[in-house]
Motif scaffolding. Structure first.
Motif, mmCIF file in Angstrom:
data_model
loop_
_atom_site.group_PDB
_atom_site.id
_atom_site.type_symbol
_atom_site.label_atom_id
_atom_site.label_comp_id
_atom_site.label_asym_id
_atom_site.label_seq_id
_atom_site.Cartn_x
_atom_site.Cartn_y
_atom_site.Cartn_z
ATOM 1 N N ALA A 120 -16.571 79.695 0.243
ATOM 2 C CA ALA A 120 -16.198 79.675 1.675
ATOM 3 C C ALA A 120 -16.329 77.790 1.995
ATOM 4 C CB ALA A 120 -16.870 80.132 2.532
ATOM 5 N N ASP A 121 -17.074 77.454 1.160
ATOM 6 C CA ASP A 121 -17.372 75.703 1.179
ATOM 7 C C ASP A 121 -16.132 74.802 0.394
ATOM 8 O OD1 ASP A 121 -19.234 76.298 2.990
ATOM 9 O OD2 ASP A 121 -20.776 76.193 1.361
ATOM 10 N N CYS A 122 -15.422 75.757 -0.290
ATOM 11 C CA CYS A 122 -14.637 75.027 -1.290
ATOM 12 C C CYS A 122 -13.143 74.510 -0.505
ATOM 13 C CB CYS A 122 -14.285 75.890 -2.325
ATOM 14 S SG CYS A 122 -15.466 76.201 -3.752
ATOM 15 N N HIS A 123 -12.378 73.731 -1.286
ATOM 16 C CA HIS A 123 -11.152 73.080 -0.494
ATOM 17 C C HIS A 123 -10.073 73.690 -1.273
ATOM 18 C CE1 HIS A 123 -13.451 70.264 1.775
ATOM 19 N NE2 HIS A 123 -14.234 70.339 0.864
ATOM 20 N N HIS A 124 -9.053 74.167 -0.751
ATOM 21 C CA HIS A 124 -7.613 74.774 -1.214
ATOM 22 C C HIS A 124 -7.000 73.543 -1.733
ATOM 23 C CE1 HIS A 124 -3.459 76.717 -0.499
ATOM 24 N NE2 HIS A 124 -3.820 77.127 -2.028
ATOM 25 N N TYR A 125 -6.728 73.638 -3.009
ATOM 26 C CA TYR A 125 -5.657 72.297 -3.568
ATOM 27 C C TYR A 125 -4.318 72.901 -3.593
ATOM 28 C CZ TYR A 125 -4.094 68.556 -6.134
ATOM 29 O OH TYR A 125 -3.536 67.327 -6.793
ATOM 30 N N SER A 126 -4.172 73.958 -4.240
ATOM 31 C CA SER A 126 -2.388 74.303 -4.542
ATOM 32 C C SER A 126 -2.556 75.666 -4.890
ATOM 33 C CB SER A 126 -1.991 73.493 -5.740
ATOM 34 O OG SER A 126 -2.511 73.860 -6.938
ATOM 35 N N THR A 127 -1.498 76.424 -4.636
ATOM 36 C CA THR A 127 -1.045 77.858 -5.091
ATOM 37 C C THR A 127 0.236 77.571 -5.596
ATOM 38 O OG1 THR A 127 -2.181 78.602 -3.217
ATOM 39 C CG2 THR A 127 -0.693 80.118 -4.122
ATOM 40 N N LYS A 128 0.401 78.438 -6.830
ATOM 41 C CA LYS A 128 1.629 78.590 -7.377
ATOM 42 C C LYS A 128 1.649 80.141 -7.821
ATOM 43 C CE LYS A 128 1.835 74.034 -10.009
ATOM 44 N NZ LYS A 128 1.951 73.755 -11.579
ATOM 45 N N GLU A 129 3.068 80.740 -8.259
ATOM 46 C CA GLU A 129 3.156 82.004 -8.131
ATOM 47 C C GLU A 129 3.765 82.107 -9.620
ATOM 48 O OE1 GLU A 129 5.313 84.228 -5.170
ATOM 49 O OE2 GLU A 129 3.660 84.241 -3.758
ATOM 50 N N LEU A 130 3.664 83.119 -10.318
ATOM 51 C CA LEU A 130 4.383 83.621 -11.517
ATOM 52 C C LEU A 130 4.706 85.031 -11.315
ATOM 53 C CD1 LEU A 130 1.391 81.967 -12.687
ATOM 54 C CD2 LEU A 130 2.739 82.003 -14.653
ATOM 55 N N THR A 131 5.878 85.498 -11.746
ATOM 56 C CA THR A 131 6.323 86.833 -11.897
ATOM 57 C C THR A 131 5.671 87.346 -13.222
ATOM 58 O OG1 THR A 131 8.305 86.342 -13.043
ATOM 59 C CG2 THR A 131 8.496 86.699 -10.783
ATOM 60 N N THR B 55 1.765 87.120 -9.640
ATOM 61 C CA THR B 55 0.570 86.391 -9.447
ATOM 62 C C THR B 55 0.329 85.227 -8.759
ATOM 63 O OG1 THR B 55 0.148 87.410 -11.732
ATOM 64 C CG2 THR B 55 -1.281 85.712 -11.283
ATOM 65 N N GLN B 56 -0.391 85.446 -7.920
ATOM 66 C CA GLN B 56 -0.777 83.809 -7.294
ATOM 67 C C GLN B 56 -1.840 83.268 -8.070
ATOM 68 O OE1 GLN B 56 -1.537 84.156 -2.933
ATOM 69 N NE2 GLN B 56 0.574 84.399 -2.472
ATOM 70 N N GLN B 57 -1.738 82.014 -8.387
ATOM 71 C CA GLN B 57 -2.915 81.150 -8.782
ATOM 72 C C GLN B 57 -3.132 80.098 -7.827
ATOM 73 O OE1 GLN B 57 -1.548 79.298 -12.664
ATOM 74 N NE2 GLN B 57 -2.393 81.162 -13.921
ATOM 75 N N ILE B 58 -4.447 80.353 -7.444
ATOM 76 C CA ILE B 58 -5.010 79.542 -6.394
ATOM 77 C C ILE B 58 -6.224 78.438 -6.825
ATOM 78 C CG2 ILE B 58 -6.245 79.608 -4.118
ATOM 79 C CD1 ILE B 58 -5.036 82.607 -3.921
ATOM 80 N N ILE B 59 -5.678 77.246 -6.855
ATOM 81 C CA ILE B 59 -6.891 76.286 -7.154
ATOM 82 C C ILE B 59 -7.947 75.841 -6.105
ATOM 83 C CG2 ILE B 59 -7.149 73.980 -8.317
ATOM 84 C CD1 ILE B 59 -6.053 76.332 -10.094
ATOM 85 N N LEU B 60 -9.356 75.865 -6.286
ATOM 86 C CA LEU B 60 -10.127 75.553 -5.320
ATOM 87 C C LEU B 60 -10.918 74.272 -5.703
ATOM 88 C CD1 LEU B 60 -11.509 78.923 -3.926
ATOM 89 C CD2 LEU B 60 -9.391 77.717 -3.213
ATOM 90 N N LEU B 61 -11.198 73.582 -5.066
ATOM 91 C CA LEU B 61 -12.129 72.355 -5.546
ATOM 92 C C LEU B 61 -13.451 72.446 -4.530
ATOM 93 C CD1 LEU B 61 -9.652 69.471 -5.714
ATOM 94 C CD2 LEU B 61 -10.174 70.887 -7.385
ATOM 95 N N ARG B 62 -14.524 71.912 -5.266
ATOM 96 C CA ARG B 62 -15.818 71.790 -4.435
ATOM 97 C C ARG B 62 -15.725 70.659 -3.312
ATOM 98 N NH1 ARG B 62 -18.505 76.403 -4.900
ATOM 99 N NH2 ARG B 62 -18.436 77.098 -6.731
ATOM 100 N N ASP B 63 -14.966 69.683 -3.990
ATOM 101 C CA ASP B 63 -14.864 68.508 -3.162
ATOM 102 C C ASP B 63 -13.099 68.272 -2.920
ATOM 103 O OD1 ASP B 63 -17.779 67.806 -2.847
ATOM 104 O OD2 ASP B 63 -17.515 67.655 -4.952
ATOM 105 N N PRO B 64 -12.847 67.824 -1.880
ATOM 106 C CA PRO B 64 -11.382 67.456 -1.720
ATOM 107 C C PRO B 64 -11.165 66.209 -2.650
ATOM 108 C CG PRO B 64 -12.494 66.592 0.320
ATOM 109 C CD PRO B 64 -13.613 67.432 -0.628
ATOM 110 N N ALA B 65 -9.768 66.380 -3.170
ATOM 111 C CA ALA B 65 -9.241 65.322 -3.929
ATOM 112 C C ALA B 65 -8.628 64.353 -3.324
ATOM 113 C CB ALA B 65 -8.261 66.016 -5.022
#
Length: 422
Positions: A228-239, A343-353
């Protein structure tokens, strides 16, 4: 912005250039939190390292009691797929979002799940809601798939508007339309709850899920990851192909050396892992290559994030990889039809980029996972799906060294049997 990719555009064969493995950095060894969940997580991680070290020393892996056979017909039968959707995805609480995707008040995530337009929101008080993403006037979709920020949800068709809790707040030209009682005209609600940095939604509006019971003893370990303390960086989708064909590739390490010789196998040892289950959920814990050096160190100097690549897997299709590190890759597999999933690929970071260097590192991390899954895992599983019809009438066999697959399929069978017995 959700980005999509079709399997037809991937490079294959000799033309494919595997991406270099990203540089990982451990977070768990740097965490100094003293709350009970963090302390329990670090203690359990140290114990898990010892278990994986034992496999390293013995050149072994976790083994089930025996093999398991699964009829190929169970991947092909469209009627069975519908029964699976009814018994699983329309029944259990689905992990559909990470809390980091709704980072503050007036944020949302919209996605389609089995043809149901789902809208997840966080209202101005910070409470999470879920609802059908359809206006109560004439059913138009309010928000296109993706994440965003908005104080109001305004229908593009006739401008009826709702707040982030789903309450009807405005009717365009109500004087000529006629009075619309606000009671009973809110968006259709879906049961939703938030635990350990993950948002769960039930597709059955009448469901009353007990999320604490559903997660059981896994919940404290997930809380220790501080997602919950992470930061959402990006989301990509693949079939991706049939949901079970797809998920079979997530639940074993047996294929690392053969399928990923220049990618995953450069950081992970193959066919060497610990395995744990909590009800329907599980964790596979592959050995990472630095475990060879850690084996020579005293226990208090071993960094779990360098030794074990723990992957927490929430039924029926959410994988959290890298939860002990600074960069985390989350994969959400959702069925679409009997032959296709997304498929959603969700990248989370501990600290914002923030800096260009940090954004470059985050991009490289996300691109590596995306390309490996697309060009190696899913290229192979699409080939599996192409062969299913020709293999109909035979069985697949899951080895003792594939306990994750066995647990997954047993759980699906159990849900089907339970629903049939009602």
């Amino acid at each position: 912005m959700v980005q999509t990719s079709s399997p037809e555009i991937r490079e294959t064969g000799a033309d494919r250039r595997p991406p270099p493995a990203p540089e990982y950095s451990s977070w768990i060894s740097q965490d100094r939190s003293t709350d009970a969940a963090a302390v329990a997580m670090r203690q359990e991680a140290a114990e898990l390292v010892e278990r994986v070290l034992e496999h390293y020393r013995n050149n072994s892996t976790h083994e089930a009691d025996g093999q398991w056979t699964e009829p190929v017909a169970n991947y092909l039968d469209a009627d069975r797929w519908q029964r699976e959707m009814d018994a699983v995805h329309r029944t259990v609480p689905l992990p559909l979002a990470m809390s980091a995707e709704l980072p503050g008040p007036n944020t949302y995530k919209a996605l389609d799940v089995l043809g149901v337009p789902v809208l997840i929101t966080r209202d101005r008080q910070g409470t999470v809601h879920a609802m059908i993403n359809a206006c109560r006037h004439r059913g138009a979709k309010l928000i296109e798939p993706g994440c965003g920020v908005s104080k109001r949800l305004t229908c593009p068709y006739h401008s009826w508007s709702y707040d982030l809790a789903g309450e009807l707040r405005g009717v365009y030209a109500e004087k000529t339309f006629g009075d619309v009682p606000r009671t009973g005209r809110s968006l259709v609600r879906l049961p939703a709850g938030e635990r350990a940095g993950i948002v769960f939604v039930s597709l059955d509006p009448a469901a009353e899920p007990d999320l604490d019971a559903w997660l059981g003893d896994l919940q404290p370990l997930l809380e220790g990851l501080r997602l919950a303390d992470c930061h959402h960086y990006s989301t990509k989708e693949l079939t991706s192909p049939n949901w079970k064909v797809t998920l079979d590739g997530y639940l074993e390490t047996y294929h690392f050396a053969s399928l990923h010789p220049k990618t995953v196998f450069e950081t992970n040892l193959s066919n060497m892992m610990a395995h744990d289950t909590w009800g329907a959920h599980q964790r596979i814990a592959p050995a990472l290559r630095p475990i060879a050096q850690a084996a020579e160190l005293p226990a208090d100097r071993r960094d779990p994030g360098d030794c074990v690549g723990a992957i927490y897997w929430l039924y029926p299709g959410l994988a959290i990889a890298g939860g002990w590190r600074h960069k985390i890759a989350v994969s959400l597999v959702l069925p679409r039809t009997a032959t296709e999933s997304v498929t959603q690929q969700i990248i989370l970071l501990r600290d914002p980029a923030v800096t260009e260097e940090e954004r470059h590192a985050a991009d490289k991390f996300g691109e590596w996972f995306y390309e490996v899954v697309r060009d190696e895992d899913y290229a192979t599983t699409y080939g599996v799906q192409q062969g299913l019809a020709a293999l109909n009438g035979t069985d697949f066999v899951f080895g003792r060294n594939e306990p994750g697959l066995q647990h997954f399929h047993r759980t699906v069978h159990a849900h089907l049997d339970s629903r049939a017995a009602r």
